[in-house]
Design a protein around this motif. Sequence first.
Motif, PDB file in Angstrom:
ATOM      1  N   VAL A   1      22.651  66.687  76.071  1.00 21.45           N
ATOM      2  CA  VAL A   1      22.497  65.451  75.292  1.00 21.45           C
ATOM      3  C   VAL A   1      22.969  65.686  73.854  1.00 21.45           C
ATOM      4  CG1 VAL A   1      20.862  63.720  74.441  1.00 21.45           C
ATOM      5  CG2 VAL A   1      20.546  64.723  76.719  1.00 21.45           C
ATOM      6  N   ARG A   2      22.524  66.819  73.283  1.00 17.71           N
ATOM      7  CA  ARG A   2      22.906  67.119  71.897  1.00 17.71           C
ATOM      8  C   ARG A   2      24.429  67.242  71.773  1.00 17.71           C
ATOM      9  NH1 ARG A   2      20.715  72.530  69.105  1.00 17.71           N
ATOM     10  NH2 ARG A   2      22.808  73.215  68.589  1.00 17.71           N
ATOM     11  N   ASN A   3      25.057  67.939  72.731  1.00 18.20           N
ATOM     12  CA  ASN A   3      26.509  68.099  72.664  1.00 18.20           C
ATOM     13  C   ASN A   3      27.219  66.758  72.804  1.00 18.20           C
ATOM     14  OD1 ASN A   3      26.484  70.829  72.239  1.00 18.20           O
ATOM     15  ND2 ASN A   3      26.607  71.353  74.412  1.00 18.20           N
ATOM     16  N   TYR A   4      26.686  65.919  73.672  1.00 19.74           N
ATOM     17  CA  TYR A   4      27.274  64.578  73.813  1.00 19.74           C
ATOM     18  C   TYR A   4      27.188  63.830  72.480  1.00 19.74           C
ATOM     19  CZ  TYR A   4      27.349  59.588  74.639  1.00 19.74           C
ATOM     20  OH  TYR A   4      27.622  58.251  74.523  1.00 19.74           O
TER      21      TYR A   4
ATOM     22  N   GLY B   1      28.114  52.658  71.531  1.00 15.61           N
ATOM     23  CA  GLY B   1      27.893  51.489  72.381  1.00 15.61           C
ATOM     24  C   GLY B   1      26.897  50.495  71.813  1.00 15.61           C
ATOM     25  N   ALA B   2      26.424  50.714  70.572  1.00 17.68           N
ATOM     26  CA  ALA B   2      25.441  49.784  69.989  1.00 17.68           C
ATOM     27  C   ALA B   2      26.103  48.473  69.587  1.00 17.68           C
ATOM     28  CB  ALA B   2      24.783  50.424  68.763  1.00 17.68           C
ATOM     29  N   GLN B   3      25.329  47.398  69.664  1.00 17.25           N
ATOM     30  CA  GLN B   3      25.763  46.080  69.173  1.00 17.25           C
ATOM     31  C   GLN B   3      25.257  45.925  67.737  1.00 17.25           C
ATOM     32  OE1 GLN B   3      27.298  43.844  71.368  1.00 17.25           O
ATOM     33  NE2 GLN B   3      27.234  45.546  72.828  1.00 17.25           N
TER      34      GLN B   3
ATOM     35  N   VAL C   1      17.248  63.323  65.542  1.00 18.04           N
ATOM     36  CA  VAL C   1      15.994  62.927  66.208  1.00 18.04           C
ATOM     37  C   VAL C   1      15.926  61.405  66.317  1.00 18.04           C
ATOM     38  CG1 VAL C   1      13.476  63.099  66.140  1.00 18.04           C
ATOM     39  CG2 VAL C   1      14.867  64.956  65.197  1.00 18.04           C
ATOM     40  N   THR C   2      16.162  60.743  65.185  1.00 17.95           N
ATOM     41  CA  THR C   2      16.094  59.274  65.173  1.00 17.95           C
ATOM     42  C   THR C   2      17.283  58.672  65.937  1.00 17.95           C
ATOM     43  OG1 THR C   2      16.950  59.538  62.936  1.00 17.95           O
ATOM     44  CG2 THR C   2      14.671  58.827  63.156  1.00 17.95           C
ATOM     45  N   LEU C   3      18.430  59.365  65.916  1.00 20.27           N
ATOM     46  CA  LEU C   3      19.574  58.850  66.683  1.00 20.27           C
ATOM     47  C   LEU C   3      19.253  58.848  68.178  1.00 20.27           C
ATOM     48  CD1 LEU C   3      22.531  57.874  66.893  1.00 20.27           C
ATOM     49  CD2 LEU C   3      23.185  60.277  67.167  1.00 20.27           C
TER      50      LEU C   3
ATOM     51  N   PHE D   1      16.931  56.121  68.989  1.00 22.71           N
ATOM     52  CA  PHE D   1      17.673  54.850  68.967  1.00 22.71           C
ATOM     53  C   PHE D   1      18.459  54.658  70.262  1.00 22.71           C
ATOM     54  CE2 PHE D   1      21.756  52.697  68.079  1.00 22.71           C
ATOM     55  CZ  PHE D   1      21.306  51.479  67.582  1.00 22.71           C
ATOM     56  N   LEU D   2      19.190  55.692  70.676  1.00 25.32           N
ATOM     57  CA  LEU D   2      20.022  55.572  71.883  1.00 25.32           C
ATOM     58  C   LEU D   2      19.152  55.343  73.115  1.00 25.32           C
ATOM     59  CD1 LEU D   2      22.658  58.400  71.190  1.00 25.32           C
ATOM     60  CD2 LEU D   2      22.926  55.935  70.825  1.00 25.32           C
ATOM     61  N   GLU D   3      18.005  56.030  73.158  1.00 22.23           N
ATOM     62  CA  GLU D   3      17.104  55.842  74.311  1.00 22.23           C
ATOM     63  C   GLU D   3      16.496  54.445  74.305  1.00 22.23           C
ATOM     64  OE1 GLU D   3      14.501  59.236  74.110  1.00 22.23           O
ATOM     65  OE2 GLU D   3      15.874  60.447  75.327  1.00 22.23           O
TER      66      GLU D   3
END
Length: 396
Positions: A25-28, A158-160, A285-287, A290-292
């Motif tokens: 996940v981190r590498n992505y 991919g965020a709006q 951490v916050t990113l 947010f993605l989740e």
Amino acid sequence: MTAKNKLGTESYKGVRDFFPEDMRVRNYMFRTIRETVESFGFEEYDASILEPAELYESKTSQEIVNEQTYTFTDRGDRRVTLRPEMTPTVARMVASGRRELGFPLRWYSIPNLFRYERPQRGRLREHYQLNADIFGSNSIEADIEIISLAHKILTNFGAQESDFEIRINNRGALKNALMQNMNDEEAEMELSKMDKGNSELSVKIETSEETRSIIEALKERGISNVRFDQTLVRGFSYYTGTILEVFDTNPDNNRSLFGGGRYDNLTTLFDDEQIPAVGFGMGDVTLRDFLETHGLLPEIFRDPKVFIGTVDIKPKDAQDIAENLRANNIPAEINITDKKIGDQIKLAEKHAATHMIVLGAEELKNEKFTIKNLDTREEQEFSFGAISEQVAFILK
Ligand code: HAM
């Protein structure tokens, strides 16, 4: 030793272990960040985690220095701090290289930072933070570029626009307004109280001309989720102009994702030459939260990887096939156990292999083997020499 005397396996409070699934996940996340930042022409730099303690003691956040730094004395009696932020470090590097560097400079880094905080959702004692800064430009074009970059990072995940909000203010204008009634020190105290939410704004601030132009220019670039927020202050006293934070619009995740702004005087810690700067920090951490929260983490992070199982043959008999795959950038792991084939398949799955080849005496004799996709269970037979067909099947 009795069981009671054994060491615990949990990590130090507030820091993380990254098991391979977390690393994927981190590498992505880092890959997407790097691609976006580099697409804006930024170059990567890095530095040591250790800095002399005095770097943070003159011109940063009193709260961080007094309550949140990990500082120790080394064997040579020097006071050393694990860096709580990257900004003083990068200012030092830019000041030291200023004769050779081509300004305006676009630099980024993803350092690991340490702050002694009370661990909670979105706040840990260690985090990675993308720092993207432009040095050597006074122009609001630099502020606009930095805010556009923050916006682009989230949309590339991919965020709006409706998923997040960019809030901006001008710390310089705020401080000037306060200084009509108080001196510099008192104004800093007031700003620090406001930052902690302990004080309401005692003066009425109009949107500054500069802030308005920035919001306008961003609109022209198609960025419309930016708004002036007169309660935004930022905890660091080095900010001199525009300040920004990016918030998730989902109330479950109310920590800021990005924080930054313009800091035109920080390099004067090191010499008399002032190098204007503007940038931000964005934490991993916050990113991830947010993605989740917005369902933006892809489910499968696995890149192709082949596990070559062996039945009654030696690992070296699988060597040529493994080398051919590796030469085509496909990782290949050869079984080195004497496990039964069923257990080798389980091992392949635990090792995040996407494909499996089983080699035995029969395969070696006929110079043919089957590649199996471990997700779809699809299988295909190949001859030993058909390397490009094998690769095409694996990458499909
Ligand atoms: P900051 O607001 O302290 O700014 O941190 C920026 C971001 O890093 C935050 O919005 C958050 O995502 C993340 N962050 C900070 N502390 C923690 C923590 N304890 N745990 C998890 N995440 C955290 C700065 O550090 C400035 N030096 C940024 C900057 C760069 N300004 C200009 N250039």
